[in-house]
Design an enzyme around this catalytic site. Structure first.
Site, mmCIF file in Angstrom:
data_model
loop_
_atom_site.group_PDB
_atom_site.id
_atom_site.type_symbol
_atom_site.label_atom_id
_atom_site.label_comp_id
_atom_site.label_asym_id
_atom_site.label_seq_id
_atom_site.Cartn_x
_atom_site.Cartn_y
_atom_site.Cartn_z
ATOM 1 N N LYS A 161 0.844 -1.206 0.000
ATOM 2 C CA LYS A 161 0.000 0.000 0.000
ATOM 3 C C LYS A 161 0.879 1.256 0.000
ATOM 4 O O LYS A 161 2.081 1.186 0.308
ATOM 5 C CB LYS A 161 -0.907 -0.014 1.227
ATOM 6 N N ARG B 181 -10.262 -0.111 15.178
ATOM 7 C CA ARG B 181 -10.150 0.619 13.922
ATOM 8 C C ARG B 181 -11.021 -0.101 12.907
ATOM 9 O O ARG B 181 -12.194 -0.348 13.159
ATOM 10 C CB ARG B 181 -8.659 0.696 13.508
ATOM 11 N N HIS C 77 -5.839 -7.258 12.966
ATOM 12 C CA HIS C 77 -4.644 -6.409 12.991
ATOM 13 C C HIS C 77 -4.374 -5.984 14.432
ATOM 14 O O HIS C 77 -5.307 -5.691 15.177
ATOM 15 C CB HIS C 77 -4.924 -5.187 12.091
ATOM 16 N N TYR D 222 14.405 31.006 6.683
ATOM 17 C CA TYR D 222 13.282 31.759 7.267
ATOM 18 C C TYR D 222 13.370 31.854 8.790
ATOM 19 O O TYR D 222 13.609 30.856 9.468
ATOM 20 C CB TYR D 222 11.966 31.070 6.927
ATOM 21 N N CYS E 86 12.362 24.647 4.317
ATOM 22 C CA CYS E 86 11.401 25.406 3.515
ATOM 23 C C CYS E 86 10.647 24.446 2.588
ATOM 24 O O CYS E 86 10.848 23.244 2.643
ATOM 25 C CB CYS E 86 12.130 26.466 2.693
HETATM 26 C C1 LIG Z 1 -0.363 -1.411 6.935
HETATM 27 C C2 LIG Z 1 -0.930 -2.708 7.330
HETATM 28 C C3 LIG Z 1 -0.106 -3.827 7.489
HETATM 29 C C4 LIG Z 1 1.402 -3.743 7.458
HETATM 30 O O1 LIG Z 1 1.858 -3.156 8.664
HETATM 31 P P1 LIG Z 1 3.429 -3.007 8.967
HETATM 32 O O2 LIG Z 1 3.456 -2.492 10.358
HETATM 33 O O3 LIG Z 1 3.950 -2.042 7.979
HETATM 34 O O4 LIG Z 1 4.033 -4.348 8.824
HETATM 35 C C5 LIG Z 1 -0.703 -5.044 7.710
HETATM 36 N N1 LIG Z 1 -2.045 -5.154 7.802
HETATM 37 C C6 LIG Z 1 -2.876 -4.089 7.704
HETATM 38 C C7 LIG Z 1 -4.341 -4.274 7.828
HETATM 39 C C8 LIG Z 1 -2.345 -2.816 7.482
HETATM 40 O O5 LIG Z 1 -3.167 -1.767 7.397
#
Ligand SMILES: *Cc1c(COP(=O)(O)O)cnc(C)c1O
Length: 388
Positions: A37, A135, A175, A277, A324
């Site tokens: 991703k 989530r 997750h 700046y 900047c």
């Molecule tokens: C981004 C993501 C991962 C990978 O996580 P890492 O910490 O980069 O290994 C795996 N599963 C889901 C659902 C994610 O959103």
């Protein structure tokens, strides 16, 4: 074209393939789904997907439908999971392209079933459980002891659609919230909740062939959580998700991205001359400053003002004054430099250059954010043969 841009990110595809090999070893009998991703965490979606497959990944994972279809358009036919679709999205192109859509809610199952019926096919899908991350995913924890869960409803709906022949549930997954803190009590609690969620799915008659829970951190630190598949992202790119537990090197991972820029000007300035700046930096003696033509529009955090580490002619230095939009300055002291000096922002660290982890430490973030935000004005250049 790329010489029209003054910075570049060199991505080592052999490092990507190597890292997948390391993760495969860690995963034991479980397969690796390489998460690509966010443009492969900034490393380049298609080349990294190919390199990960060359390194032995059995599947790919993305968040958004557009990412999935981009991979298919590039001719990549590997099993591919997509877990973030919004209501109203036409899922037919995904079903047609044999992308496994992840369902977290009833509407997703309805939409995927509608697409499968319209096409006249069986859609292969996966179901996502929230086992305590709070989530995405159907909530698999009872609101009150003994109460029926959203997850139980989702698997029942999926089982009915399987019986109708419009979907096939190939996987169930969840997750972690705290995989980067391996001893945190939620890690164990989520493993138990996932085992319950799997049992609920199997009790409803589903026979998921892949059950998966582990991101990079869990793959590297929680062997018992691998189930049939692991789902690492960050570690595929050679970065450690658990810098307090082990460095990339400790895990045998090779950072794949190296970012360098060619400076555009070197000049002497007098003592007390404020730099950039707000004059947040002013040298106490006459010195040489160089102008490095990347800035926050390129993903260099503005929080790196005064602290972002760089390497010039083998010497470790830091950004002087504010970052900047398009440039930052570095006081190089009396170092002999030319106008067009190569400045290393980060790399593998083998030659003393900063790493993405060093940048994360300097600005108070995680290496994920450093690499994934490197912008479009920093062309990716690929080295290594893997996947080509
Ligand atoms: C981004 C993501 C991962 C990978 O996580 P890492 O910490 O980069 O290994 C795996 N599963 C889901 C659902 C994610 O959103």
């Amino acid at each position: 074209m790329s010489e029209l841009y003054p910075a570049r990110a060199t991505v080592d595809l052999d490092a990507v393939a190597h890292n997948v090999g390391v993760l495969r070893e860690r995963a034991g009998a479980a397969e690796v789904m390489a998460v690509v991703k966010a443009d492969a965490y900034g490393h380049g979606l298609v080349p990294c997907a190919r390199a990960a497959l060359a390194g032995g990944a059995a599947a790919l994972g993305v968040a958004q439908p557009g990412e999935a279809l981009e991979l298919r358009s590039a001719g990549i036919g590997a099993p591919l999971l997509c877990w973030l679709t919004a209501p109203g999205t036409d899922l037919a192109p995904l079903v047609q392209a044999e992308v496994e859509v992840a369902a977290s809610a009833s509407w997703t199952l309805d939409a995927v079933a509608a697409a499968a019926r319209a096409i006249g096919t069986t859609a292969t899908i996966q179901l996502k459980a929230d086992t305590g991350l709070g989530r995405n995913g159907a909530y698999a924890l009872p609101l009150r002891p003994g109460a029926r869960t959203d997850w139980a409803d989702l698997v029942q709906q999926a089982a009915a659609l399987e019986a109708e022949g419009v979907v096939q549930v190939r996987g169930v997954f969840s997750h972690f919230a705290y995989a980067d803190a391996p001893s945190h009590p939620t890690v164990r609690a989520q493993q138990e909740a996932f085992a319950d969620a799997v049992a609920t799915a199997e009790g409803a008659g589903l026979r998921p062939e892949v059950r998966h829970l582990s991101n990079s951190a869990a793959t590297l630190t929680a062997k018992g959580a691998a189930w049939d598949m692991v789902r690492p992202g960050l570690a595929v790119y050679g970065l450690t998700p658990v810098p307090d537990v082990g460095s990339a090197q400790d895990f045998g991972l090779r950072p794949a991205m190296r970012v360098t820029a060619t400076s555009v000007l070197a000049k002497r300035i007098r003592a007390g001359q404020g730099v950039s700046y707000g004059h947040a930096y002013a040298p106490s003696a006459e010195t040489t400053v160089i102008d490095v033509p990347v800035g926050y529009a390129d993903g260099i955090p503005r929080h790196a003002s005064g602290v972002g580490p760089v390497q010039v002619r083998g010497r470790r230095l830091a950004i002087s004054g504010r970052v900047c939009m398009d440039q930052f300055m570095v006081d190089v002291g009396d170092l002999e430099v030319s106008d067009g000096e190569e400045v290393v922002l980060f790399g593998a660290g083998a030659d003393g250059e900063p790493t993405a982890q060093d940048w994360a430490d300097a600005v108070g973030t995680i290496s994920y954010e450093i690499v994934s935000r490197i912008g479009h004005r920093v062309p990716r250049e690929y080295v290594g043969a893997s996947g080509r």
